[in-house]
Scaffold this active site. Structure first.
Site, PDB file in Angstrom:
ATOM      1  N   ARG A   1       0.820  -1.215   0.000  1.00  0.00           N
ATOM      2  CA  ARG A   1       0.000   0.000   0.000  1.00  0.00           C
ATOM      3  C   ARG A   1       0.854   1.265   0.000  1.00  0.00           C
ATOM      4  NH1 ARG A   1      -5.779  -0.393   2.904  1.00  0.00           N
ATOM      5  NH2 ARG A   1      -5.737  -2.388   1.854  1.00  0.00           N
TER       6      ARG A   1
ATOM      7  N   ASP B   1      -7.728  -2.839  -6.030  1.00  0.00           N
ATOM      8  CA  ASP B   1      -8.052  -3.439  -4.731  1.00  0.00           C
ATOM      9  C   ASP B   1      -8.393  -4.900  -4.962  1.00  0.00           C
ATOM     10  OD1 ASP B   1      -8.648  -2.669  -1.753  1.00  0.00           O
ATOM     11  OD2 ASP B   1     -10.190  -4.083  -2.349  1.00  0.00           O
TER      12      ASP B   1
ATOM     13  N   ARG C   1      -7.336  11.632  -5.924  1.00  0.00           N
ATOM     14  CA  ARG C   1      -8.523  10.920  -5.456  1.00  0.00           C
ATOM     15  C   ARG C   1      -9.724  11.859  -5.253  1.00  0.00           C
ATOM     16  NH1 ARG C   1     -12.245   8.778  -2.975  1.00  0.00           N
ATOM     17  NH2 ARG C   1     -12.165   7.070  -1.448  1.00  0.00           N
TER      18      ARG C   1
ATOM     19  N   TYR D   1     -14.850 -11.804   3.639  1.00  0.00           N
ATOM     20  CA  TYR D   1     -15.651 -10.581   3.496  1.00  0.00           C
ATOM     21  C   TYR D   1     -16.993 -10.884   2.851  1.00  0.00           C
ATOM     22  CZ  TYR D   1     -11.797  -7.348   4.570  1.00  0.00           C
ATOM     23  OH  TYR D   1     -10.794  -6.647   5.183  1.00  0.00           O
TER      24      TYR D   1
ATOM     25  N   ARG E   1      -3.437   6.997   0.928  1.00  0.00           N
ATOM     26  CA  ARG E   1      -3.854   8.283   1.494  1.00  0.00           C
ATOM     27  C   ARG E   1      -2.795   8.993   2.310  1.00  0.00           C
ATOM     28  NH1 ARG E   1      -8.994   5.790   4.031  1.00  0.00           N
ATOM     29  NH2 ARG E   1      -7.485   4.097   3.979  1.00  0.00           N
TER      30      ARG E   1
HETATM   31  O1  CP3 Z   1      -0.358  -2.146  -2.127  1.00  0.00           O
HETATM   32  C1  CP3 Z   1      -0.829  -1.316  -2.927  1.00  0.00           C
HETATM   33  O2  CP3 Z   1      -0.447  -0.103  -2.929  1.00  0.00           O
HETATM   34  C2  CP3 Z   1      -1.769  -1.776  -3.997  1.00  0.00           C
HETATM   35  C3  CP3 Z   1      -3.146  -1.433  -3.822  1.00  0.00           C
HETATM   36  C4  CP3 Z   1      -3.970  -2.171  -2.796  1.00  0.00           C
HETATM   37  C5  CP3 Z   1      -5.078  -1.572  -2.140  1.00  0.00           C
HETATM   38  N1  CP3 Z   1      -5.675  -2.528  -1.373  1.00  0.00           N
HETATM   39  C6  CP3 Z   1      -5.507  -0.168  -2.289  1.00  0.00           C
HETATM   40  C7  CP3 Z   1      -6.516   0.392  -1.388  1.00  0.00           C
HETATM   41  C8  CP3 Z   1      -3.893  -3.503  -2.370  1.00  0.00           C
HETATM   42  C9  CP3 Z   1      -2.883  -4.565  -2.711  1.00  0.00           C
HETATM   43  C10 CP3 Z   1      -4.982  -3.713  -1.475  1.00  0.00           C
HETATM   44  C11 CP3 Z   1      -5.234  -5.013  -0.836  1.00  0.00           C
HETATM   45  C12 CP3 Z   1      -6.358  -5.190   0.078  1.00  0.00           C
HETATM   46  N2  CP3 Z   1      -7.556  -4.526   0.095  1.00  0.00           N
HETATM   47  C13 CP3 Z   1      -6.396  -6.173   1.101  1.00  0.00           C
HETATM   48  C14 CP3 Z   1      -5.292  -7.173   1.393  1.00  0.00           C
HETATM   49  C15 CP3 Z   1      -4.120  -6.604   2.073  1.00  0.00           C
HETATM   50  C16 CP3 Z   1      -4.367  -5.782   3.294  1.00  0.00           C
HETATM   51  O3  CP3 Z   1      -4.062  -4.584   3.256  1.00  0.00           O
HETATM   52  O4  CP3 Z   1      -4.859  -6.331   4.287  1.00  0.00           O
HETATM   53  C17 CP3 Z   1      -7.623  -6.055   1.756  1.00  0.00           C
HETATM   54  C18 CP3 Z   1      -8.100  -6.892   2.928  1.00  0.00           C
HETATM   55  C19 CP3 Z   1      -8.360  -5.020   1.102  1.00  0.00           C
HETATM   56  C20 CP3 Z   1      -9.730  -4.552   1.411  1.00  0.00           C
HETATM   57  C21 CP3 Z   1      -9.766  -3.102   1.660  1.00  0.00           C
HETATM   58  N3  CP3 Z   1      -9.703  -2.115   0.690  1.00  0.00           N
HETATM   59  C22 CP3 Z   1      -9.870  -2.458   2.911  1.00  0.00           C
HETATM   60  C23 CP3 Z   1      -9.977  -3.174   4.256  1.00  0.00           C
HETATM   61  C24 CP3 Z   1      -9.867  -1.081   2.657  1.00  0.00           C
HETATM   62  C25 CP3 Z   1      -9.999   0.016   3.659  1.00  0.00           C
HETATM   63  C26 CP3 Z   1      -8.763   0.127   4.451  1.00  0.00           C
HETATM   64  C27 CP3 Z   1      -8.262   1.515   4.464  1.00  0.00           C
HETATM   65  O5  CP3 Z   1      -7.079   1.719   4.155  1.00  0.00           O
HETATM   66  O6  CP3 Z   1      -9.046   2.398   4.820  1.00  0.00           O
HETATM   67  C28 CP3 Z   1      -9.744  -0.878   1.267  1.00  0.00           C
HETATM   68  C29 CP3 Z   1      -9.667   0.396   0.544  1.00  0.00           C
HETATM   69  C30 CP3 Z   1      -8.369   0.684  -0.131  1.00  0.00           C
HETATM   70  N4  CP3 Z   1      -7.628  -0.209  -0.879  1.00  0.00           N
HETATM   71  C31 CP3 Z   1      -7.683   1.939  -0.164  1.00  0.00           C
HETATM   72  C32 CP3 Z   1      -6.527   1.773  -0.952  1.00  0.00           C
HETATM   73  C33 CP3 Z   1      -5.511   2.797  -1.329  1.00  0.00           C
HETATM   74  C34 CP3 Z   1      -8.177   3.233   0.480  1.00  0.00           C
HETATM   75  C35 CP3 Z   1      -9.174   3.799  -0.495  1.00  0.00           C
HETATM   76  C36 CP3 Z   1      -9.375   5.261  -0.440  1.00  0.00           C
HETATM   77  O7  CP3 Z   1      -8.616   6.023  -1.090  1.00  0.00           O
HETATM   78  O8  CP3 Z   1     -10.332   5.668   0.210  1.00  0.00           O
END
Ligand code: CP3
Length: 348
Positions: free
Chosen positions: A29, A78, A42, A154, A33
């Site tokens: 990640r 994602d 965004r 999920y 943000r």
């Molecule tokens: O690593 C990277 O930079 C690649 C992009 C990536 C995202 N999510 C972007 C994202 C990857 C590889 C993920 C994986 C992901 N997403 C997982 C597995 C790994 C982990 O982190 O546990 C899971 C369980 C998710 C599900 C998910 N998506 C959650 C729980 C959330 C909210 C968490 C948070 O950060 O608030 C997301 C949203 C998400 N995925 C964001 C990003 C950049 C935030 C979105 C935004 O801009 O509002």
């Protein structure tokens, strides 16, 4: 020891357990943000819209290269993006929320496993564009997918459960609905990762974030065989496979049987122990606590040197965090992490 390697050679060699000049570095990640530049792109669009917008997704995927000095680019998307194409109604607030949690056989049977070229053409286009952008500097491109168990967790709960009790109950009841759902998801993941490699991903990471909630017996029965099938179905000579599990300290030896080239560990695993126990068979990735990036730069640099030393007995080590960057991770801390990793070469 080889001389100066390109970032792509360094990452591929570390994944395959071939000698490198120093461990490669990237961060889970790394586009997100915590970067003001990400928040600017965004603005005014939903997260899913941004994932579908090739221009914006390419831009934010590339941001960490210049802004924080990482040595690899991961596709911006994602793990739930391909799930939308199965016919699941889901939204991000900011984590995934499923409108109708999947609990019944008919719901599983209604799930499609679409061709990714039809359901997520934008993901493949983002990868093709990124690969072209990165060619000159020989920076490697990673693709990724969620793993069946984490996606299923999920989908049956509807949203992030604290400890995902519902899916764990289904496991212990031997639920046929869960088995059916996992089967569909294996198909989805294999097709999705193959298409990503075809589109230019040079390494792929499988995120099984929540598999660490299972005990060893349940992991062995319900999850490991799926990892093994996915690993077998992929052409890993073309793109090595990284397997990430959060909270998987009790599963490290089993994860090493998955067939993945690299096991990605969270911060609660002693890297030196893993390097000695399974590091001869698989490469390791990780595993600094993302919260450690809030420390002063000298402490971060010391932590990176300690990690590199702990990982040395393994056949290969990719420096990374134990989980993703957080929205309040200091940009300076991320820079200190990559700078310390790059400096490792000079000190040898
Ligand atoms: O690593 C990277 O930079 C690649 C992009 C990536 C995202 N999510 C972007 C994202 C990857 C590889 C993920 C994986 C992901 N997403 C997982 C597995 C790994 C982990 O982190 O546990 C899971 C369980 C998710 C599900 C998910 N998506 C959650 C729980 C959330 C909210 C968490 C948070 O950060 O608030 C997301 C949203 C998400 N995925 C964001 C990003 C950049 C935030 C979105 C935004 O801009 O509002």
């Amino acid at each position: 020891m080889p001389g100066e390697l390109s970032p792509t050679e360094r990452l591929l060699r570390a994944c395959r357990g071939e000698p490198v000049d120093r461990p490669p570095v990237w961060l889970m990640r790394q586009a997100g943000r915590y970067l003001p530049e990400y928040r600017r792109v965004r603005e005014g669009v939903s997260f899913l819209e941004m994932c579908r917008d090739v221009e914006r997704a390419v831009e934010v995927s590339l941001q960490p290269l210049r802004l924080v000095g990482t040595e690899a680019v991961i596709l911006f998307s994602d793990i739930f993006v391909p799930v939308v194409g199965m016919g699941v109604d889901l939204d991000f607030r900011p984590g995934p929320v499923v409108a109708e949690p999947i609990r019944r056989r008919e719901q599983v049977e209604a799930l499609r496993v679409p061709d990714p070229r039809d359901s997520v053409p934008f993901v493949l286009e983002i990868l093709r564009r990124l690969r072209r952008e990165l060619a000159a500097e020989q920076v490697p491109l990673l693709g990724f997918s969620g793993a069946p168990f984490t996606l299923a967790a999920y989908l049956v709960e509807g949203r992030r459960g604290k400890e995902f009790e519902e899916v764990r109950q289904l496991v212990h009841r031997g639920s046929e609905v869960l088995r059916g759902l996992l089967e569909r998801l294996v198909e989805l993941v294999v097709g999705y990762l193959r298409a990503q490699v075809e589109a230019g991903a040079q390494v792929v990471q499988l995120f099984d974030t929540w598999a660490g909630l299972l005990g060893r017996d349940e992991y062995r029965e319900w999850v490991l065989p799926l990892h093994q099938r996915i690993a077998k179905a992929l052409d890993r000579d073309r793109a090595p496979l990284i397997l990430y599990v959060k909270g998987g300290a009790h599963l490290v030896d089993l994860m090493a049987e998955s067939g993945a080239d690299v096991i990605s560990l969270d911060w609660r695993v002693e890297l030196a122990d893993a390097a000695r126990s399974v590091g001869g068979r698989v490469s390791l990735q990780g595993n600094l606590d993302p919260c450690a990036l809030a420390a002063p730069p000298e402490r971060i640099a010391a932590a990176v040197r300690a990690l590199a030393a702990a990982g040395r007995p393994a056949r290969g080590h990719v420096l990374n965090l134990g989980h993703g960057c957080l929205p309040d991770t200091p940009v300076e801390g991320v820079r200190a992490f990559t700078a310390a990793a790059r400096a490792l070469g000079a000190e040898r």
